[in-house]
Structure formats: structure tokens, C-alpha cells
Design an enzyme around this catalytic site. Structure first.
Site: not given
Ligand code: HGA
Length: 611
Positions: A75, A488, A2, A27, A491, A507, A100-101, A484, A606
Site C-alpha cells: 500500500w 462510513k 501492506c 487490508r 469510506e 451557524h 512494511n512501514g 461515524e 485495514k
Molecule cells: N513505504 C513502503 C511500504 C509502505 C507500507 O508499509 N504501507 O502499509 C512503500 O511505500 O513501498
């Protein structure tokens, strides 16, 4: 992950908010939104699921504008990625919050607030913050005081920004576990989760520290620390390198960043190599004295950085004679660890804001390690600020979500660390040291030669376009390189890829091998080559198709069932750095052929600032 942007000015700030969000797009996110206080002092909000371009389009169709506002790219962690869950979240049309969080006690808070009559309109954890704040604001009448009271009830991680119709001249911000930076302008001020978002408006920043709360007005900024005491944070002038956030002649940032590797590796070596040794000051003035005491190394990292740590284990044990453990941060942080005396605690992170790695570092402080060292690409990051020693990787901004140049420069940093520790401890043979320093000097040229293999790698990539699964094999320090390479490919092309030490093939994974399962192998000309060749025979005998990146003198030939990419010769010790490059190019071309979003692969982000 986010992104947060905020602005308070005498001009309409919507363009600044949008530009900031665009700069954070790399990101990875799933929806975007903004809220401003309009000329009448009313809150206006606009949100869209999908890209910032859709928010921008929607903005063009409205009259929405104002001199103070906050914006966000989300996100999703709690609640589906849709418009209803996009930030900002509102309470009573008088408060707006972006976050964010993760708020870990959101369920209990939601139940309590609902029982008290607050109405929820999203499934997010974030929405509890805005209603809790409204409750506190009703009781205390001041936004800063309300935020100080509210954060005491939040468990988890947050970087957040708040605006309110009740005090329409200010943005409030709080940081705990998720970074925030204040941008200082002339008669206007800004806020963001990363300074990159504000580079178009300022180059002077105040970095909030853990637990800080800030009040940002047009002409003043006030900050309180975790104990509620007013503090000053020193402004930092930010100097950006030449490579700005633009793709130049390349089709994708990832390709640009792969091609930058000779240049950034050169830069990572600058001022760090003497005539025949790594300069002692490369890790800071106290390093030599500390390194002399090191008897063990513990490396902690996530994702690609973890693979860099795994390569370093081979180096540290073989060249510096130091026992080394490597662990992913999300496991390490919740495990009771036994700390050996005189252990250097090394973290590796591109952004320096990786939540799990930061938490591991914070736990390590109380655990009795000798000292902490951060190998990181961002000099202003939390990881750097909270570590005793630092080695900056000098890779420059990395925009592609799939890490490339950050990884190879981390490897360079870790090899410098190995050579320094080996020298200080007297475990590194002087002749070998001279040879390796010389080889490091030649590395940028070797990387250029590996990049010149691109047309051949593009041809090879065509064999993958229709495949669903693949195996990557390596031996010794090439095993993490295979890991790695597999990461890649997963991803960015969404092909299922697994890496194995080549000796493990029989094995278990050999059972999967048939004509539909390409097997990618990295084969430098080292002492394990003959053993690796036997493993390749095992694959061929089962009809498996081999793609081999081999030293041009390895005695492996292109032929039926074997696609060979001949690599420049390189000293064994440096081979993990060189052999990473063709694997990056292989993934890139496969992804382009499959038409995926190379720079922003689905579901990924990111700078993983949530747990
Ligand atoms: N938990 C919040 C924000 C998510 C977040 O920081 N993502 O990087 C949500 O789900 O909206």
C-alpha cells in the site's frame, strides 16, 4: 495495509506465499510481489500492480518455484502504486527485501548509497534498506550481523524480511513499529505481518517484540532483542473463533459483519455481567484497585475508534462523573500534554497495531498517567501487550476495511468501563446501574430488531445513489454516531459526507442545504428530541430532503420530503449502539448501488500500521 509473508520449507513454498497474501488482501493494497531462491540458489522475483490474482496468473505462466521465499502486498506510501515500486526490492540480484512501514531518513540514505555506486530502480523508501544491507553484508559476511548493523541506521518504522543467495537457508526479519509474527511448523517455518496469513500452515506462533531481529531456518529460529542479546519468545497457540475468513451466505464481508453484531455483542458481554452490575474482574484483577484512584480519563484513538471514544465521553461524564478528554492519536502523539493527576489513559483500536495509537501509548508511559487500558479486538496485538489493563472486544476477525462490528463492540466495552468506574467511585446511581445492566442484556435482541429494518433502509438508500454530498446530524451522544455514519458513507460510497451537531446547522452548514443535499438524522426519543425536531424544520423550510432514523414513538412521520425509518425503542444511554446499525446498512446499500468495492474501498487499508 501492506502485508508480509515468508516461508522456508522442504517443499515448494509459492502456494503458501500466495495463500498468505490472499488472506491479507482485506487490508487494502495496490500491488503484490514475491521473491524465491530457486533450485540453483538464484533469486527469482515476480511483481504485479493490482490484485494478488494477477500475481497468481503471472506465476502460472512461469516456472518460478523454490523452498524459501518472501512475499508482499504493498500500500504505497513513497512512490506511485506501480510494478516498478512493488516489493520485493533487490540489490545486486543477491538480496531481496520486503518492508512494511516508512523509512524517514530514506532521502539521506539514498543520496549516500547512490554516491557509493548503488543503483536504485524504484521511488520507494524501502529500496534504501536492501542496498544498505548489501553494503553491510559485504563488510560483515553474515546476514544477521548485516541486519543488526543496518537497522541502526534506519529511522522510522519497519517490519521487514530479507533473503539472500549468500546464506540461502534462512529468512532474516526485523521489527520496529510494524508487527511481525513467526509461524512454527514441523520441519518448516514461516513469517508474516499477521498470523491470519499463516493459519493454513500452523497455529503456533512467536510474536516478535519491538527491536527484535530473527533468523528463521527450516529447523531453527533464533531471536535477538533490541540490545542484540539472544532471547527466547514463548510460542503461543492460536485459537480462532468459529467465524473464519469467509463470507458465508453474504455478498460482502461488510454485510456479514453488520449482521454478526447481535452475536458478537452477546459475546462481548459474556462473563462480564453479574446480576445487577458489571463484574469487577472484567478488566483484570488489578482493575478495581486502580479504578478507585481514577479522577480523569484521557481517550486516544483514530478513525472509527475515535468516534467510539467520543461517545464514551458523554457516558463517562454523565454516568461516572469523570472528566474525560478524547483526541485523535496522530495529534495527541505530537502535542505537549498537561497530564491531570490520576488520569486513566485509554486507547481504542480494532487491530491493536494502529501506528499512531501505539506511539501515543508509548509516549504516555513517560508522561505520568495513572495506568493504561487498551480496548482492542486482537488479544495478541502490541497495544494489548504494552498496556496495563485490557478489555478485549471479542468481535472476531473483521475483514471489511470499513469497521462495523468492531465499533459496536468497542462501544459495549466503553459502556462496561463507564459502569465499572461509576460503581467503584460510587458516582453511579444503583437503580440506574441495574436498569442499564438489564438493558445491556437485551441489547443483542434490540440489534436484531434494528437489522430487521434492512429492507426499508435499502429503499431509502436509493435516494442517495446519484447524490454527491450529504449532511449527517445528531445531538448529544448521537453526534459521534452521526460522525461515524458520515465516515462510513465516505469510506465505501465515496459520497462527500459531513457530520454536524444538529444545533450547529444554522451557524453555517444550512447554507448548503437544498434539494440536492440529503440530510440524515438520528433521533432517539430523548430529552433533546424537541430541539432536534426544530432543526429538522429548518432543513425542510429550505427544501432539504430528510432521512430520519427515529424512535417509533418520537412523533416524526413519513411524509413529503421526509423519509422515516422507525427504530425499536431503546434506553437513551444505549441508543448510540443501536442507531449505528441502520447507518452502517445505509452506507452499505448506497455503496452497492454505486458499484464500489465495498470490502476494499479505494485508497484505504485495514490496520493502519504506518503513520
Ligand atoms: N513505504 C513502503 C511500504 C509502505 C507500507 O508499509 N504501507 O502499509 C512503500 O511505500 O513501498
Amino acid at each position: 495495509m501492506c502485508g508480509i509473508v515468508g516461508a522456508v520449507a522442504e517443499r515448494n513454498i509459492t502456494a503458501i506465499l500466495l495463500e498468505g497474501l490472499k488472506r491479507l488482501e482485506y487490508r487494502g493494497y495496490d500491488s503484490a510481489g514475491l521473491a524465491v531462491l530457486d533450485a540453483a540458489g538464484q533469486l527469482q522475483r515476480l511483481r504485479r500492480s493490482g490484485k494478488v490474482a494477477e500475481l497468481e496468473q503471472a506465476l502460472r505462466e512461469t516456472e518460478l518455484g523454490g523452498r524459501l521465499g518472501i512475499a508482499h502486498t504493498r500500500w504505497a506510501t513513497h512512490g506511485a502504486p506501480c510494478e516498478r515500486n512493488a516489493h520485493p526490492h533487490l540489490s545486486g540480484n543477491e538480496l531481496a527485501v520486503v518492508h512494511n512501514g516508512i523509512i524517514e531518513n530514506h532521502e539521506a540514505l539514498r543520496r549516500r548509497l547512490q554516491a557509493e555506486g548503488y543503483e536504485f530502480t524504484s521511488d520507494t523508501d524501502t529500496e534504501v534498506i536492501v542496498h544498505l544491507l548489501r553494503q553491510k553484508l559485504d563488510a560483515l559476511g553474515d546476514l544477521a550481523a548485516a541486519l543488526q548493523a543496518a537497522v541502526k541506521e534506519l529511522h522510522g518504522a519497519y517490519g521487514l524480511a530479507v533473503i539472500s543467495t549468500r546464506q540461502p537457508d534462512r529468512i532474516l526479519a526485523a521489527r520496529s513499529g510494524s508487527p511481525l509474527v513467526i509461524g512454527l511448523g514441523l520441519g518448516e517455518n514461516f513469517l508474516a505481518s499477521d498470523q491470519l496469513a499463516l493459519r493454513q500452515v500452523t497455529d503456533r506462533f512467536l510474536y516478535l517484540e519491538e527491536g527484535d531481529i530473527a533468523e528463521i531456518r527450516r529447523d531453527a529460529v533464533r531471536i535477538w532483542d533490541v540490545t542484540g542479546v539472544p532471547v527466547q519468545r514463548e510460542p503461543v497457540q492460536y485459537h480462532e473463533g468459529a467465524e473464519a475468513a469467509d463470507k458465508g451466505e453474504f455478498r460482502h464481508f461488510m454485510l456479514k459483519e453488520i449482521h454478526e453484531q447481535p452475536k458478537v455483542v452477546q459475546r462481548a458481554l459474556e462473563n462480564r455481567l453479574g446480576a445487577d452490575q458489571v463484574l469487577p474482574q472484567a478488566f483484570g484483577p488489578q482493575a478495581a484497585e486502580l479504578f478507585a484512584r481514577v479522577r480523569n480519563v484521557q481517550i486516544v484513538a483514530c478513525g472509527t475508534s475515535y468516534h467510539a471514544g467520543m461517545v464514551a465521553r458523554y457516558w463517562l461524564e454523565a454516568l461516572a462523573g469523570l472528566p474525560c478528554q478524547v483526541e485523535v492519536a496522530s495529534e495527541f502523539r505530537y502535542r505537549k500534554v498537561v497530564v491531570q493527576p490520576d488520569t486513566l489513559f485509554v486507547t481504542i483500536s480494532q487491530s491493536g497495531e494502529t501506528a499512531d495509537t501505539l506511539a501515543a501509548l508509548r509516549n504516555a508511559k513517560a508522561a505520568g498517567y495513572l495506568a493504561s487500558l487498551a480496548i482492542c479486538n486482537v488479544g495478541t496485538s502490541s497495544l494489548v501487550r504494552e498496556s496495563d489493563l485490557t478489555l478485549l472486544t471479542q468481535a472476531g476477525p473483521e475483514i471489511g476495511v470499513a469497521s462495523t462490528k468492531a465499533f459496536t463492540t468497542q462501544l459495549v466495552g466503553l459502556l462496561l468501563l463507564t459502569l465499572s468506574l461509576g460503581r467503584v467511585r460510587g458516582t453511579l446511581d444503583g437503580e440506574l446501574e441495574r436498569t442499564l445492566v438489564e438493558e445491556l442484556r437485551r441489547l443483542p435482541t434490540r440489534l436484531g430488531e434494528a437489522l430487521a429494518m434492512d429492507p426499508r433502509i435499502e429503499e431509502v438508500a436509493e435516494h442517495f445513489a446519484e447524490k454527491q454530498h450529504t449532511l449527517f446530524l445528531g445531538r448529544g451522544e448521537q453526534y459521534p454516531v452521526a460522525m461515524e455514519g458520515a465516515l462510513k458513507l465516505k469510506e465505501i460510497s465515496y459520497i462527500h459526507a459531513e457530520a454536524y451537531p444538529a444545533g450547529e446547522l444554522k451557524h453555517g452548514p444550512l447554507a448548503l442545504v437544498d434539494a440536492h443535499m440529503p440530510v440524515v438524522t438520528v433521533a432517539p426519543n430523548n430529552e433533546l428530541l424537541e430541539k432536534l425536531k426544530s432543526n429538522l424544520q429548518e432543513v425542510r423550510a429550505r427544501g432539504g430532503e430528510l432521512i430520519v432514523f427515529a424512535d417509533r414513538e418520537a412523533g416524526i412521520e413519513n411524509g413529503e420530503g421526509t423519509l422515516l425509518v422507525k427504530m425499536p425503542h431503546i434506553h437513551d444511554v444505549l441508543s448510540p449502539i443501536l442507531y449505528t446499525v441502520p447507518l452502517q446498512l445505509l452506507s452499505y446499500h448506497v455503496a452497492v448501488l454505486r458499484g464500489t468495492d465495498v470490502d476494499q474501498p479505494r485508497n484505504l487499508a485495514k490496520s493502519v500500521t504506518v503513520e
